[in-house]
Design an enzyme around this catalytic site. Sequence first.
Site, PDB file in Angstrom:
ATOM      1  N   SER A 156       0.810  -1.210   0.000  1.00 56.39           N
ATOM      2  CA  SER A 156       0.000   0.000   0.000  1.00 56.39           C
ATOM      3  C   SER A 156       0.848   1.267   0.000  1.00 56.39           C
ATOM      4  O   SER A 156       0.342   2.348  -0.245  1.00 56.39           O
ATOM      5  CB  SER A 156      -0.933  -0.007   1.207  1.00 56.39           C
ATOM      6  OG  SER A 156      -0.177  -0.115   2.379  1.00 56.39           O
ATOM      7  N   LYS A 195       2.843   9.636   3.632  1.00 56.06           N
ATOM      8  CA  LYS A 195       2.718  10.629   2.564  1.00 56.06           C
ATOM      9  C   LYS A 195       3.418  11.916   2.951  1.00 56.06           C
ATOM     10  O   LYS A 195       3.692  12.155   4.122  1.00 56.06           O
ATOM     11  CB  LYS A 195       1.235  10.949   2.311  1.00 56.06           C
ATOM     12  CG  LYS A 195       0.393   9.798   1.772  1.00 56.06           C
ATOM     13  CD  LYS A 195       0.591   9.581   0.303  1.00 56.06           C
ATOM     14  CE  LYS A 195      -0.373   8.528  -0.227  1.00 56.06           C
ATOM     15  NZ  LYS A 195      -0.222   7.222   0.464  1.00 56.06           N
TER      16      LYS A 195
END
Lengths: 236, 236
Positions: A156, A195
Amino acid sequence: MITSDQQNPFEELSERQRNILLFIEKFSDQKGFPPTIREIGEACNIASTSVVNYNLNKLVEAGWLERTREKSRGIRLLRRRTGVPLIEQPVRAYEPANVALVPLVGRIVASEPVLLPGNDFGQYYDPDIDVIEVPRTMLRSLDPGEVFALKVQGESMIDALIDDGDIVILRKQQTCQDGDLVAVWLPDDSTTTLKEFHDEGTRIRLQPRNPNMKPIYVHPNNCQIQGKVLGVVRML
Amino acid sequence: MITSDQQNPFEELSERQRNILLFIEKFSDQKGFPPTIREIGEACNIASTSVVNYNLNKLVEAGWLERTREKSRGIRLLRRRTGVPLIEQPVRAYEPANVALVPLVGRIVASEPVLLPGNDFGQYYDPDIDVIEVPRTMLRSLDPGEVFALKVQGESMIDALIDDGDIVILRKQQTCQDGDLVAVWLPDDSTTTLKEFHDEGTRIRLQPRNPNMKPIYVHPNNCQIQGKVLGVVRML
DNA sequence: CAATTCATAGAACTGATGTGCGAGGTGCCG
DNA sequence: CGGCACCTCGCACATCAGTTCTATGAATTG
C-alpha cells in the site's frame, strides 16, 4: 547544566573516565559481559563504588555509555575502538560507533493505527519486541527513545517508494511541517499511510512520493499524524 | 561423562535449550549484556533457577556457551544460530557497535559504468571516497571488503522503488541468480540500472520492482552485472 | 520390578551488587 | 570570606543472583 553532547571526544574526558572506558572495553572483550561497579573500581583504583557510579553517569551524559538502572552489569558501550581489522585506518583510537537500537513496534497493516509503546519511561523494551539497528547518523542526534521503527506490510505504500517488508524509521510526533513525510492514521478509512504532508487550510493534501501518482485530500479531522519519517531501510 | 562436542547442531538441542539460546542472543543484543539465570527462567517459562542452571551447563557441554563461575550474568555466547560460521574468533555476543564502514564509490548517473575500486587488494580506500556506516546485520556476515555503496542520482531508478539520493548497498559480483536485484551496466544504452534479473535463455528480462512498470529485455551481451543489491538506505 | 539416569521443582544460603546519604576536600568567583 | 560546583570517600541497606541440596516423576535399562 549542559545537555549531553554526543560528540565529546575521548581526549576531553578525565583520565579516570578514560581508564574506566578502556577497562570496560577490555573486560567485556575478555569475559563476554560488562564489569560491575566494584570490578571497575578495583581495576581503576577507585576507592568508592559511588565514585565509579558517578563517573559512569558522566560517561552516559557524554554519550559513551548506556546504563540500565538496577541491573547488575547494566552497562553498554556505545562507542569503541575501530574493531574491524579490515581497515588499516590510522589510529583514531575511538570511532563513534553509530548504532542505535530502535524498537520495531509493529507493522503498518493498513487496517489499524500504530500502537506506540506506552512509554517515554520505557528504555526497557518488551523482550518480545524486536529491535533494529540503525546508523546513528540516521537519527540526527535525536534521543533513541524518540524514535521507533515500523515494518511495512503489503504494497500500500508503494506510491511512497516503500515496498513490502521495508522498515521505516520514524520520530514520534503529533504535528509536522508542510512537506514532511509522515505516517498518518486516517480514521475514516481505517488506514495508516505514508505521505508528504501539505496543509491547505480547509483540507490536507497527502502527496505520494511517486511523481506518477496523484495526491489524496482529507479533512483535517480525519488525519492523525503518528510520526515523521526519518529514513527507510530495505534489506533484501 | 561425555566430553564436550563442539559440533552439536542447534536442532539436536532440546526445545528448552534452543529457547534459552535464542533468548540469550536476543537479550544480549537488546541490552548489551547477558541475562541472569532468573531472567532466563522468566522468559522461557522455567520455574526454577536450578533448572536454568542445569540447562546452561548442558549448553556449555555442547559448546554453545561459556560460563564464568560465581559471576552474575557470567554467560558468553560462543556461536550464534544464524547459520553462517563466518567468524573464527569467539563471537562477542554483546557487541553493540555493529557498524561496518563501506565505501561510497560513486553515483549511478545513468551515463557511465560504475567504477569499482581496484578491488580485492584494495583494503585502503581512497581518502577522497566517502564511506557510509551500515548496520552489520545488513551485510549478512559478508566481509565488508566485498561490499560497496552507491548513491543514486536522478529518478531513473524509481521503477525499482529507489529515489534520488537513496544509497544502495551492493555486494561485488559479476554473476547472479534469477530473481536477484542487481545493478547492471547496459553498454548499448550507456546506462546503469537496478532491476530484478531473469535469464530467459535468448534474452534477459530486467524486471522493475514496481509492479506498475513493465520489464525491459536485453541481449545477454548487453548486460554486465556489477553487483547484487543487499539493501537500500534512505535518509530524509 | 528395581536401579539408574534425566529433567524439573522448590527452597535456603551467602556473597555480590546497585543505590542513596552524609561528609569532606578543592578550586573558582564575586 | 562565603557560596558553589565538582569530585571524592565510606558506609549502610535491600535486593539481586549464583550455588547447592533435597525431592519428585518420567523414561530407560537390566
